[in-house]
Scaffold this active site. Structure first.
Site, PDB file in Angstrom:
ATOM      1  CE1 TYR A  56      -2.815  -3.202   0.394  1.00 33.80           C
ATOM      2  CE2 TYR A  56      -3.239  -2.648   2.672  1.00 33.80           C
ATOM      3  CZ  TYR A  56      -3.420  -3.488   1.591  1.00 33.80           C
ATOM      4  OH  TYR A  56      -4.199  -4.605   1.714  1.00 33.80           O
ATOM      5  N   PRO A 203     -15.015  -6.587   2.101  1.00 34.61           N
ATOM      6  CG  PRO A 203     -15.060  -5.589   4.224  1.00 34.61           C
ATOM      7  CD  PRO A 203     -14.239  -5.678   2.974  1.00 34.61           C
ATOM      8  N   GLY A 206     -20.245  -5.208  -3.933  1.00 36.00           N
ATOM      9  CA  GLY A 206     -21.555  -5.408  -4.534  1.00 36.00           C
ATOM     10  C   GLY A 206     -21.599  -6.682  -5.354  1.00 36.00           C
TER      11      GLY A 206
END
Length: 279
Positions: A56, A203, A206
């Protein structure tokens, strides 16, 4: 009643609903200031599990969290991941489970996070080009040296998890999983059997409109949002699940964390459980 806490590795107590820091902007300016404020707000609201990774921002995310939160509050767990390296082409990444590379990434993570020990270190991906024993052996050596407390894995199959447990005590698994994406149900079952923490990433993703419509209907009945319903379902799904939703907005953070107090009725749970067939 659904438990709100879990002991990773059997001894490291945290609140189950955590925070994934991947989305936080790390560049200079107002966006960075907002990221610092959000990380601090998460801890103010009781978050004790924050997930980051070398990948990241290639360490920038770890540095941001240290700037925001160091010295760390008692009981705050910042878990990071190693095993991914920047490829030659800009913006691309590749597996890198070479022992020397893993050791180097851990040393850099210790420096960036300003700690002497990473209480939970996860292997971001198993490198198919490096023997598993070599990858896990390097992490185990760091554990023996006291630089790593517990070792976890990410994106593994049941078979890979079983092989890994021949070499190390696996404290956690971080796989993609959600109400509408249950591909890794077998891995979750293996984690339940072994008392291993299961950290679902993405988590609240869609899915097909029909399933999403049903989630929205349940949310309306409960006076909640679809994201809150999805997180509440995860918390109810298994006591080893530790969701780590991410966001760059404080309002969204507060909304996500409120899901810990949402209670699904048996009817709601049954309706949501059946959605896997439509996803």
């Amino acid at each position: 009643m659904t438990s709100t806490t879990f002991r990773i590795g059997g001894d490291l107590g945290i609140r189950r609903l955590g925070f994934g820091a991947m989305r936080l902007p790390t560049g200079p300016g107002p966006a960075r200031e907002a990221s610092l404020a959000l990380a601090r707000r998460a801890v103010e609201l009781g978050v004790t599990l924050i997930d980051t990774a070398h990948m990241y921002g290639w360490g920038a995310n770890e540095e941001l969290l240290a700037e925001a939160l160091h010295p760390y509050a008692d009981g705050l767990l910042i878990t990071t991941k190693v095993g991914i390296a920047r490829a030659a082409s800009a913006g691309e990444w590749s597996h890198d489970g070479r022992p020397d590379s893993l050791r180097d990434q851990v040393e850099n993570a210790l420096r960036r996070l300003r700690v002497e020990r990473i209480e939970l270190l996860q292997l971001h991906r198993i490198d198919p080009q490096v023997p598993l024993a070599d990858q896990l052996g390097a992490l185990r050596e760091l554990q023996v040296q006291g630089k790593v407390g517990r070792i976890g894995l990410s994106e593994v199959t049941v078979t890979e998890l079983g092989r890994a447990r021949e070499f190390i005590d696996v404290a956690s698994v971080q796989n993609r999983y959600s109400l509408l994406d249950r591909e890794h149900d077998p891995v979750l079952a293996a984690c339940e059997a072994g008392g291993i923490a299961f950290l679902p990433w993405r988590p609240v993703a869609g899915a097909a409109s029909g399933a999403a419509d049903e989630v929205a209907a349940v949310a309306a009945e409960l006076g909640a949002t679809p994201a809150q319903v999805s997180l509440a379902w995860l918390l109810d799904r298994s006591p080893v699940i530790l969701p780590i939703p991410g966001t760059a907005r404080i309002a969204h953070l507060e909304e996500n964390l409120a899901a810990a107090h949402l209670r699904l009725t048996p009817d709601h749970r049954d309706r949501l459980d059946r959605l896997a067939e439509q996803a």
